[in-house]
Motif scaffolding. Structure first.
Motif, PDB file in Angstrom:
ATOM      1  N   GLU A  74      -9.194  -1.406   1.142  1.00 24.97           N
ATOM      2  CA  GLU A  74      -9.028  -2.120  -0.115  1.00 24.97           C
ATOM      3  C   GLU A  74     -10.350  -2.799  -0.469  1.00 24.97           C
ATOM      4  OE1 GLU A  74      -6.165  -5.567  -2.029  1.00 24.97           O
ATOM      5  OE2 GLU A  74      -5.866  -4.931   0.043  1.00 24.97           O
ATOM      6  N   LYS A  89       0.844  -1.200   0.000  1.00 23.54           N
ATOM      7  CA  LYS A  89       0.000   0.000   0.000  1.00 23.54           C
ATOM      8  C   LYS A  89       0.880   1.251   0.000  1.00 23.54           C
ATOM      9  CE  LYS A  89      -4.276  -1.271   2.398  1.00 23.54           C
ATOM     10  NZ  LYS A  89      -5.071  -0.987   3.608  1.00 23.54           N
ATOM     11  N   LEU A 125      -8.063   1.105  -3.748  1.00 19.80           N
ATOM     12  CA  LEU A 125      -7.875   1.617  -2.389  1.00 19.80           C
ATOM     13  C   LEU A 125      -8.751   2.853  -2.280  1.00 19.80           C
ATOM     14  CD1 LEU A 125      -4.004   1.519  -1.786  1.00 19.80           C
ATOM     15  CD2 LEU A 125      -5.746   0.016  -0.815  1.00 19.80           C
TER      16      LEU A 125
END
Length: 132
Positions: A34, A7, A103
């Motif tokens: 997510e 991430k 995301l």
């Protein structure tokens, strides 16, 4: 599911977060959800208020304005940062072209970051100003 480091690497490539430290990116990654989405799912809707910032992790999306496709997006592309900060309506609809993983940083998460990680505020405002 993406690991925290994955991430962070993805967030590092987002212009809104250029100049952020690894610690700051780590704070952002904790608040970014997510999601797996089906084809033809709207990420944003033209004219709607902006309540989230979305980064495309996997898959493709198209940007539609006034019924016409004006751009195509792929992994690493993002939408919603200007509406999220400015509060102005979305300028286009962004729709997934097939299954996608994204995301999502909500407006509440964004406000939390601005409050709890004050060093981010100037960096984000500078990035937004540069994009406008």
């Amino acid at each position: 599911m993406l690991r925290k480091n994955a991430k962070i690497e993805l967030l590092k490539g987002v212009p809104l977060f250029y100049g952020c430290s690894k610690r700051e990116l780590g704070e952002i990654s904790l608040l970014a959800d997510e999601l797996d989405l089906p084809a033809a799912r709207d990420l944003t809707r033209e004219g709607a208020s902006g309540r989230e910032f979305v980064i495309l992790v996997e898959g493709q999306a198209e940007v539609v304005r006034k019924g016409r496709v004006i751009n195509k997006l792929g992994p690493g592309d993002f939408v919603g940062e200007i509406a999220l900060v400015s509060g102005k309506p979305r300028t286009a609809t962004v729709r997934t072209r097939g299954p996608a993983r994204v995301l999502v940083l909500s407006s509440g998460g964004f406000r939390t970051l601005m409050r709890d990680v004050p060093s981010l505020k100037d960096k984000v405002l500078a990035a937004i100003t540069a994009r406008v």
